[in-house]
Design a protein around this motif. Structure first.
Motif, PDB file in Angstrom:
ATOM      1  N   MET A   1       0.839  -1.190   0.000  1.00 48.95           N
ATOM      2  CA  MET A   1       0.000   0.000   0.000  1.00 48.95           C
ATOM      3  C   MET A   1       0.882   1.250   0.000  1.00 48.95           C
ATOM      4  SD  MET A   1      -2.806   1.087   2.818  1.00 48.95           S
ATOM      5  CE  MET A   1      -4.192   1.964   2.238  1.00 48.95           C
ATOM      6  N   ARG A   2       0.554   2.205  -0.839  1.00 48.50           N
ATOM      7  CA  ARG A   2       1.321   3.447  -0.921  1.00 48.50           C
ATOM      8  C   ARG A   2       1.123   4.293   0.331  1.00 48.50           C
ATOM      9  NH1 ARG A   2       0.799   6.602  -6.513  1.00 48.50           N
ATOM     10  NH2 ARG A   2       1.930   8.064  -5.220  1.00 48.50           N
ATOM     11  N   THR A   3       2.201   4.909   0.758  1.00 53.13           N
ATOM     12  CA  THR A   3       2.108   5.810   1.904  1.00 53.13           C
ATOM     13  C   THR A   3       2.054   7.265   1.459  1.00 53.13           C
ATOM     14  OG1 THR A   3       4.503   5.865   2.127  1.00 53.13           O
ATOM     15  CG2 THR A   3       3.304   4.202   3.427  1.00 53.13           C
ATOM     16  N   THR A   4       2.103   7.478   0.155  1.00 52.95           N
ATOM     17  CA  THR A   4       2.009   8.835  -0.378  1.00 52.95           C
ATOM     18  C   THR A   4       0.922   8.894  -1.433  1.00 52.95           C
ATOM     19  OG1 THR A   4       3.646   8.407  -2.106  1.00 52.95           O
ATOM     20  CG2 THR A   4       4.474   9.288  -0.012  1.00 52.95           C
ATOM     21  N   GLN A   5       0.464  10.089  -1.675  1.00 50.64           N
ATOM     22  CA  GLN A   5      -0.521  10.324  -2.727  1.00 50.64           C
ATOM     23  C   GLN A   5      -0.112  11.563  -3.491  1.00 50.64           C
ATOM     24  OE1 GLN A   5      -4.550  10.576  -1.333  1.00 50.64           O
ATOM     25  NE2 GLN A   5      -4.460   8.629  -0.261  1.00 50.64           N
ATOM     26  N   GLN A   6      -0.399  11.564  -4.762  1.00 54.98           N
ATOM     27  CA  GLN A   6      -0.100  12.722  -5.582  1.00 54.98           C
ATOM     28  C   GLN A   6      -1.213  13.742  -5.430  1.00 54.98           C
ATOM     29  OE1 GLN A   6       0.739  11.776  -9.629  1.00 54.98           O
ATOM     30  NE2 GLN A   6       1.403  13.838 -10.120  1.00 54.98           N
ATOM     31  N   LEU A   7      -0.824  15.003  -5.394  1.00 51.21           N
ATOM     32  CA  LEU A   7      -1.766  16.095  -5.214  1.00 51.21           C
ATOM     33  C   LEU A   7      -1.358  17.230  -6.142  1.00 51.21           C
ATOM     34  CD1 LEU A   7      -4.077  17.308  -3.406  1.00 51.21           C
ATOM     35  CD2 LEU A   7      -2.279  18.158  -1.934  1.00 51.21           C
ATOM     36  N   SER A   8      -2.308  17.802  -6.799  1.00 54.47           N
ATOM     37  CA  SER A   8      -2.027  18.931  -7.689  1.00 54.47           C
ATOM     38  C   SER A   8      -2.464  20.204  -6.977  1.00 54.47           C
ATOM     39  CB  SER A   8      -2.803  18.759  -8.995  1.00 54.47           C
ATOM     40  OG  SER A   8      -2.637  19.897  -9.803  1.00 54.47           O
ATOM     41  N   VAL A   9      -1.558  21.174  -6.914  1.00 52.37           N
ATOM     42  CA  VAL A   9      -1.886  22.451  -6.267  1.00 52.37           C
ATOM     43  C   VAL A   9      -1.560  23.596  -7.216  1.00 52.37           C
ATOM     44  CG1 VAL A   9      -1.514  21.608  -3.921  1.00 52.37           C
ATOM     45  CG2 VAL A   9       0.363  22.659  -5.153  1.00 52.37           C
ATOM     46  N   THR A  10      -2.229  24.693  -7.023  1.00 55.52           N
ATOM     47  CA  THR A  10      -1.961  25.906  -7.789  1.00 55.52           C
ATOM     48  C   THR A  10      -1.458  26.956  -6.813  1.00 55.52           C
ATOM     49  OG1 THR A  10      -3.723  25.340  -9.329  1.00 55.52           O
ATOM     50  CG2 THR A  10      -2.979  27.629  -9.321  1.00 55.52           C
ATOM     51  N   LEU A  11      -0.301  27.519  -7.119  1.00 59.70           N
ATOM     52  CA  LEU A  11       0.320  28.507  -6.245  1.00 59.70           C
ATOM     53  C   LEU A  11       0.528  29.807  -6.995  1.00 59.70           C
ATOM     54  CD1 LEU A  11       3.142  26.281  -4.709  1.00 59.70           C
ATOM     55  CD2 LEU A  11       1.011  26.937  -3.613  1.00 59.70           C
ATOM     56  N   PRO A  12       0.557  30.917  -6.258  1.00 60.44           N
ATOM     57  CA  PRO A  12       0.911  32.188  -6.895  1.00 60.44           C
ATOM     58  C   PRO A  12       2.347  32.111  -7.431  1.00 60.44           C
ATOM     59  CG  PRO A  12       0.022  32.553  -4.687  1.00 60.44           C
ATOM     60  CD  PRO A  12       0.228  31.085  -4.848  1.00 60.44           C
ATOM     61  N   THR A  13       2.629  32.876  -8.440  1.00 58.59           N
ATOM     62  CA  THR A  13       3.940  32.863  -9.089  1.00 58.59           C
ATOM     63  C   THR A  13       5.078  33.067  -8.085  1.00 58.59           C
ATOM     64  OG1 THR A  13       2.943  33.695 -11.112  1.00 58.59           O
ATOM     65  CG2 THR A  13       5.313  33.950 -10.910  1.00 58.59           C
ATOM     66  N   GLU A  14       4.904  33.980  -7.139  1.00 59.03           N
ATOM     67  CA  GLU A  14       5.960  34.259  -6.160  1.00 59.03           C
ATOM     68  C   GLU A  14       6.275  33.017  -5.319  1.00 59.03           C
ATOM     69  OE1 GLU A  14       2.940  36.172  -5.991  1.00 59.03           O
ATOM     70  OE2 GLU A  14       3.728  37.470  -7.558  1.00 59.03           O
ATOM     71  N   MET A  15       5.240  32.270  -4.960  1.00 53.38           N
ATOM     72  CA  MET A  15       5.464  31.060  -4.160  1.00 53.38           C
ATOM     73  C   MET A  15       6.155  29.984  -4.981  1.00 53.38           C
ATOM     74  SD  MET A  15       2.145  30.543  -1.789  1.00 53.38           S
ATOM     75  CE  MET A  15       1.899  31.504  -0.329  1.00 53.38           C
ATOM     76  N   VAL A  16       5.773  29.861  -6.245  1.00 47.43           N
ATOM     77  CA  VAL A  16       6.428  28.889  -7.124  1.00 47.43           C
ATOM     78  C   VAL A  16       7.901  29.239  -7.256  1.00 47.43           C
ATOM     79  CG1 VAL A  16       6.546  27.998  -9.487  1.00 47.43           C
ATOM     80  CG2 VAL A  16       4.325  28.316  -8.392  1.00 47.43           C
ATOM     81  N   GLN A  17       8.197  30.507  -7.430  1.00 49.71           N
ATOM     82  CA  GLN A  17       9.594  30.943  -7.536  1.00 49.71           C
ATOM     83  C   GLN A  17      10.365  30.647  -6.256  1.00 49.71           C
ATOM     84  OE1 GLN A  17       9.022  35.056  -8.609  1.00 49.71           O
ATOM     85  NE2 GLN A  17       8.823  34.589 -10.799  1.00 49.71           N
ATOM     86  N   ALA A  18       9.724  30.849  -5.109  1.00 55.61           N
ATOM     87  CA  ALA A  18      10.379  30.566  -3.831  1.00 55.61           C
ATOM     88  C   ALA A  18      10.655  29.071  -3.685  1.00 55.61           C
ATOM     89  CB  ALA A  18       9.516  31.067  -2.675  1.00 55.61           C
ATOM     90  N   VAL A  19       9.700  28.243  -4.074  1.00 58.05           N
ATOM     91  CA  VAL A  19       9.883  26.791  -3.997  1.00 58.05           C
ATOM     92  C   VAL A  19      11.037  26.372  -4.898  1.00 58.05           C
ATOM     93  CG1 VAL A  19       8.833  24.568  -4.598  1.00 58.05           C
ATOM     94  CG2 VAL A  19       7.500  26.270  -3.327  1.00 58.05           C
ATOM     95  N   ARG A  20      11.025  26.854  -6.115  1.00 54.05           N
ATOM     96  CA  ARG A  20      12.077  26.485  -7.074  1.00 54.05           C
ATOM     97  C   ARG A  20      13.447  26.993  -6.626  1.00 54.05           C
ATOM     98  NH1 ARG A  20       8.330  27.299 -12.410  1.00 54.05           N
ATOM     99  NH2 ARG A  20       7.348  25.242 -12.258  1.00 54.05           N
ATOM    100  N   ALA A  21      13.491  28.156  -6.001  1.00 58.72           N
ATOM    101  CA  ALA A  21      14.757  28.699  -5.495  1.00 58.72           C
ATOM    102  C   ALA A  21      15.331  27.809  -4.395  1.00 58.72           C
ATOM    103  CB  ALA A  21      14.553  30.124  -4.987  1.00 58.72           C
ATOM    104  N   LYS A  22      14.452  27.266  -3.541  1.00 61.35           N
ATOM    105  CA  LYS A  22      14.905  26.362  -2.475  1.00 61.35           C
ATOM    106  C   LYS A  22      15.537  25.110  -3.072  1.00 61.35           C
ATOM    107  CE  LYS A  22      13.444  28.422   1.337  1.00 61.35           C
ATOM    108  NZ  LYS A  22      14.375  28.802   2.393  1.00 61.35           N
ATOM    109  N   VAL A  23      14.939  24.589  -4.133  1.00 58.15           N
ATOM    110  CA  VAL A  23      15.477  23.399  -4.799  1.00 58.15           C
ATOM    111  C   VAL A  23      16.785  23.748  -5.506  1.00 58.15           C
ATOM    112  CG1 VAL A  23      15.057  21.622  -6.553  1.00 58.15           C
ATOM    113  CG2 VAL A  23      13.186  22.344  -5.033  1.00 58.15           C
ATOM    114  N   LYS A  24      16.787  24.862  -6.228  1.00 59.71           N
ATOM    115  CA  LYS A  24      17.977  25.266  -6.981  1.00 59.71           C
ATOM    116  C   LYS A  24      19.173  25.506  -6.065  1.00 59.71           C
ATOM    117  CE  LYS A  24      19.566  28.481 -10.489  1.00 59.71           C
ATOM    118  NZ  LYS A  24      19.248  29.657 -11.301  1.00 59.71           N
ATOM    119  N   SER A  25      18.928  26.031  -4.880  1.00 57.59           N
ATOM    120  CA  SER A  25      20.018  26.298  -3.935  1.00 57.59           C
ATOM    121  C   SER A  25      20.597  25.018  -3.350  1.00 57.59           C
ATOM    122  CB  SER A  25      19.522  27.196  -2.803  1.00 57.59           C
ATOM    123  OG  SER A  25      18.691  26.456  -1.909  1.00 57.59           O
TER     124      SER A  25
END
Length: 90
Positions: A1-25
């Protein structure tokens, strides 16, 4: 049994940029890890707030049952001043 589930979310552009910056760093390995960390922080904050509310409620009930436990503002100041005096002497 999977312990995770996929979820689709919509975020404001600024939040998407912040998320991507955390990954890029390199701070996080994926965007999902950033979101999970944010949700863990939110849940921890909510838990701490709930605990504080419970404690405040218990304190309120204690004062309702025995009002002699209450301190005036002047009493609080006096206790703090005495504690400060003890700390500065040490």
């Amino acid at each position: 049994m999977r312990t995770t589930q996929q979820l689709s979310v919509t975020l404001p552009t600024e939040m998407v940029q912040a998320v991507r910056a955390k990954v890029k760093s390199g701070e996080y390995a994926s965007e999902s890890e950033v979101i999970r960390a944010g949700l863990r922080a939110l849940l921890a904050r909510d838990g701490a707030f709930e605990a504080w509310l419970l404690q405040a409620g218990l304190a309120y009930e204690a004062l309702q049952s025995d009002p002699s436990q209450a301190l005036t503002a002047e009493g609080v100041r006096a206790r703090l001043a005495a504690k400060h005096a003890r700390k500065t002497k040490a």
